[in-house]
Design a protein around this motif. Structure first.
Motif, PDB file in Angstrom:
ATOM      1  N   LEU A   8       0.841  -1.208   0.000  1.00  0.00           N
ATOM      2  CA  LEU A   8       0.000   0.000   0.000  1.00  0.00           C
ATOM      3  C   LEU A   8       0.876   1.258   0.000  1.00  0.00           C
ATOM      4  N   GLU A   9       1.963   1.209   0.756  1.00  0.00           N
ATOM      5  CA  GLU A   9       2.870   2.362   0.786  1.00  0.00           C
ATOM      6  C   GLU A   9       3.532   2.586  -0.570  1.00  0.00           C
ATOM      7  N   GLU A  10       3.939   1.512  -1.192  1.00  0.00           N
ATOM      8  CA  GLU A  10       4.552   1.641  -2.520  1.00  0.00           C
ATOM      9  C   GLU A  10       3.549   2.207  -3.521  1.00  0.00           C
ATOM     10  N   HIS A  11       2.301   1.754  -3.422  1.00  0.00           N
ATOM     11  CA  HIS A  11       1.261   2.267  -4.322  1.00  0.00           C
ATOM     12  C   HIS A  11       1.029   3.759  -4.072  1.00  0.00           C
ATOM     13  N   ASP A  12       1.005   4.161  -2.794  1.00  0.00           N
ATOM     14  CA  ASP A  12       0.836   5.578  -2.460  1.00  0.00           C
ATOM     15  C   ASP A  12       1.958   6.421  -3.039  1.00  0.00           C
ATOM     16  N   GLN A  13       3.181   5.919  -2.915  1.00  0.00           N
ATOM     17  CA  GLN A  13       4.321   6.690  -3.416  1.00  0.00           C
ATOM     18  C   GLN A  13       4.298   6.794  -4.934  1.00  0.00           C
ATOM     19  N   HIS A  14       3.975   5.715  -5.595  1.00  0.00           N
ATOM     20  CA  HIS A  14       4.027   5.694  -7.059  1.00  0.00           C
ATOM     21  C   HIS A  14       2.893   6.484  -7.689  1.00  0.00           C
ATOM     22  N   TYR A  15       1.692   6.358  -7.132  1.00  0.00           N
ATOM     23  CA  TYR A  15       0.509   6.998  -7.734  1.00  0.00           C
ATOM     24  C   TYR A  15       0.037   8.247  -6.969  1.00  0.00           C
ATOM     25  N   LYS A  16       0.831   8.676  -5.982  1.00  0.00           N
ATOM     26  CA  LYS A  16       0.502   9.889  -5.219  1.00  0.00           C
ATOM     27  C   LYS A  16      -0.887   9.801  -4.592  1.00  0.00           C
ATOM     28  N   MET A  17      -1.189   8.651  -3.996  1.00  0.00           N
ATOM     29  CA  MET A  17      -2.490   8.447  -3.353  1.00  0.00           C
ATOM     30  C   MET A  17      -2.330   8.498  -1.833  1.00  0.00           C
ATOM     31  N   ASP A  18      -3.405   8.209  -1.126  1.00  0.00           N
ATOM     32  CA  ASP A  18      -3.420   8.341   0.334  1.00  0.00           C
ATOM     33  C   ASP A  18      -4.108   7.129   0.961  1.00  0.00           C
ATOM     34  N   LEU A  19      -3.734   5.934   0.495  1.00  0.00           N
ATOM     35  CA  LEU A  19      -4.430   4.729   0.932  1.00  0.00           C
ATOM     36  C   LEU A  19      -4.166   4.400   2.395  1.00  0.00           C
ATOM     37  N   VAL A  20      -2.900   4.489   2.817  1.00  0.00           N
ATOM     38  CA  VAL A  20      -2.559   4.104   4.191  1.00  0.00           C
ATOM     39  C   VAL A  20      -3.236   5.023   5.197  1.00  0.00           C
ATOM     40  N   ASN A  21      -3.165   6.326   4.979  1.00  0.00           N
ATOM     41  CA  ASN A  21      -3.795   7.263   5.904  1.00  0.00           C
ATOM     42  C   ASN A  21      -5.311   7.110   5.891  1.00  0.00           C
ATOM     43  N   SER A  22      -5.880   6.883   4.705  1.00  0.00           N
ATOM     44  CA  SER A  22      -7.332   6.687   4.606  1.00  0.00           C
ATOM     45  C   SER A  22      -7.761   5.456   5.396  1.00  0.00           C
ATOM     46  N   LEU A  23      -6.947   4.404   5.317  1.00  0.00           N
ATOM     47  CA  LEU A  23      -7.263   3.179   6.051  1.00  0.00           C
ATOM     48  C   LEU A  23      -7.177   3.417   7.552  1.00  0.00           C
ATOM     49  N   PHE A  24      -6.175   4.175   7.988  1.00  0.00           N
ATOM     50  CA  PHE A  24      -6.023   4.475   9.408  1.00  0.00           C
ATOM     51  C   PHE A  24      -7.242   5.242   9.930  1.00  0.00           C
ATOM     52  N   VAL A  25      -7.653   6.269   9.220  1.00  0.00           N
ATOM     53  CA  VAL A  25      -8.820   7.058   9.633  1.00  0.00           C
ATOM     54  C   VAL A  25     -10.081   6.199   9.604  1.00  0.00           C
ATOM     55  N   TYR A  26     -10.199   5.349   8.595  1.00  0.00           N
ATOM     56  CA  TYR A  26     -11.351   4.445   8.465  1.00  0.00           C
ATOM     57  C   TYR A  26     -11.478   3.556   9.701  1.00  0.00           C
ATOM     58  N   PHE A  27     -10.350   3.025  10.180  1.00  0.00           N
ATOM     59  CA  PHE A  27     -10.387   2.192  11.390  1.00  0.00           C
ATOM     60  C   PHE A  27     -10.663   3.038  12.624  1.00  0.00           C
TER      61      PHE A  27
END
Length: 419
Positions: free
Chosen positions: A325-344
């Motif tokens: 997920l971190e690699e995907h965030d870095q490559h595509y400039k997304m916010d998946l990890v933080n979104s998942l943290f807030v979601y939980f």
């Protein structure tokens, strides 16, 4: 050093009047001088409380104005004017200058004997310096080595009026972001030390005003003190610390203030453990990057367990679970990890999560679907969900990662292995 606030409470200052600069009463007094030369400024360095009668000003109001401005420029703690034949009253323009600079300006009646004032202030400064040095040594014995002679330490504290016969909780307070804000400025090191000292004095005054005598010191750039356990109300101490932190935030507006509170220490031998716990709670409070944040060690929940796991094992688990997920965030400039943290954090409530993230509900739904695709885990599966939740929690705790630049691995490692 002591504050102007403390000085004016001394017996010899009973008839003092503050005519300007009340907002600057927290200024620290390094020493007190009585100088009545025509040109005082070359004889002061900064931090002094100056006392004058005005004889050297030769009855010229403009000279008093020039003197006050000079003292402000040289960063003196304040000035006391002995009203009498040489200065009968303080001119309005002098009051205006002092008030604008928050420079404490006091008056004393002519009948007050300045010799007695000088002696009491000097004695008080020396006494406070001696006590602070003794308390610092006391904390060294509590925190840096096993406590071997507890009765002697308690007697030593009692000499200065501190009762350590009941359980104590260690509280550690820090002003975060202070270093970044000050290091780029001229005289940064001096300003850093000065503000830390003012922070310590503010905490000391807070407890003095509430009628409590608290064992307190400035320790490793943080304010550290012992707070007696409140057996009747275990939440009382947290409320006290929260009030203190709120007031610190209001007074030191450029700083974010955070505090950590350790578990009650039933004896002095347990103070070190409470201190380590307070540091971990403080780290957690600082990591949230919110203002006036207070955490107790007991409230850390699962983080207490994670603190006991070696850092390399936490890093390995984090990489295994959310590394993709971190690699995907870095490559595509997304916010998946933080979104998942807030979601939980919002217990899976997509409406609350989208509001916190300032994104549309459809955008969040897309991110959650992408998280499942990239990680290979399903949020509807309780086991997969638990693994992902632990992954983002650990990511927040240990730092390092592409989207976790707020958190610092070295700082975590230091907190985990302090002392």
């Amino acid at each position: 050093m002591v504050s102007c606030q403390e000085v004016i409470k001394l017996h010899s200052m009973a008839e003092v009047q503050i005519v300007a600069g009340a907002q600057g009463l927290d200024r620290l007094v390094r020493w007190v001088h009585f100088i009545d030369l025509p040109d005082v400024l070359p004889w002061v360095q900064g931090g002094e409380l100056l006392i004058i009668t005005g004889i050297g000003l030769q009855g010229k109001p403009e000279e008093l104005k020039r003197l006050v401005q000079g003292l402000i420029d040289k960063k003196l703690a304040g000035m006391v004017i002995n009203l009498g034949p040489y200065i009968e009253s303080v001119p309005d323009d002098v009051v205006t200058i002092a008030e604008a600079a928050n420079f404490p300006l006091f008056t004393l009646p002519w009948k007050v004997k300045l010799v007695g004032v000088m002696q009491e202030i000097c004695s008080y400064i020396v006494m406070q310096q001696t006590e602070k040095h003794s308390i610092s040594s006391f904390f060294e014995q509590l925190l840096l080595k096993p406590v071997a002679a507890e009765p002697e330490l308690m007697e030593h504290a009692a000499v200065y009026g501190y009762d350590l016969s009941q359980s104590q909780q260690v509280v550690v307070i820090s002003a975060i972001l202070l270093t970044e804000q000050k290091l780029t400025r001229k005289n940064a090191k001096h300003n850093f030390v000065l503000i830390k000292t003012q922070l310590e004095q503010f905490v000391r005054d807070f407890f003095v005003m509430s009628g409590q005598k608290i064992l307190l010191t400035l320790w490793m750039d943080k304010v550290l003190f012992l707070l007696p356990e409140n057996v009747q109300d275990e939440k009382k101490n947290r409320s006290i610390v929260q009030l203190l932190v709120d007031q610190l935030g209001e007074h030191f507006t450029a700083l974010n203030v955070a505090a950590g509170i350790g578990s009650p220490a039933p004896s002095l031998q347990n103070i070190r453990e409470s201190y380590l716990q307070a540091n971990k709670a403080l780290w957690f409070a600082e990591s949230l990057a919110t203002k006036q944040c207070v955490y107790t060690y007991e409230s850390l929940g699962i983080y207490k367990l994670l603190f006991e796991i070696p850092l390399e094992k936490l890093q390995a688990y984090c990489e295994e679970i959310i590394g993709t997920l971190e690699e995907h965030d870095q490559h595509y400039k997304m916010d998946l990890v933080n979104s998942l943290f807030v979601y939980f954090e919002e217990n899976g409530n997509v409406v609350k999560t989208s509001k916190r993230l300032f994104v549309h509900r459809n955008t969040l739904d897309y991110r959650l679907k992408k998280i499942e695709d990239v990680s290979g885990k399903k949020l509807a599966n309780s086991y997969d969900r638990l693994m992902l939740q632990l992954g983002v929690i650990i990511a927040r705790q240990i730092g390092g990662g592409h989207n976790r630049n707020t958190y610092n691995v070295k700082k975590y490692e230091k907190i985990s292995h302090t002392l």
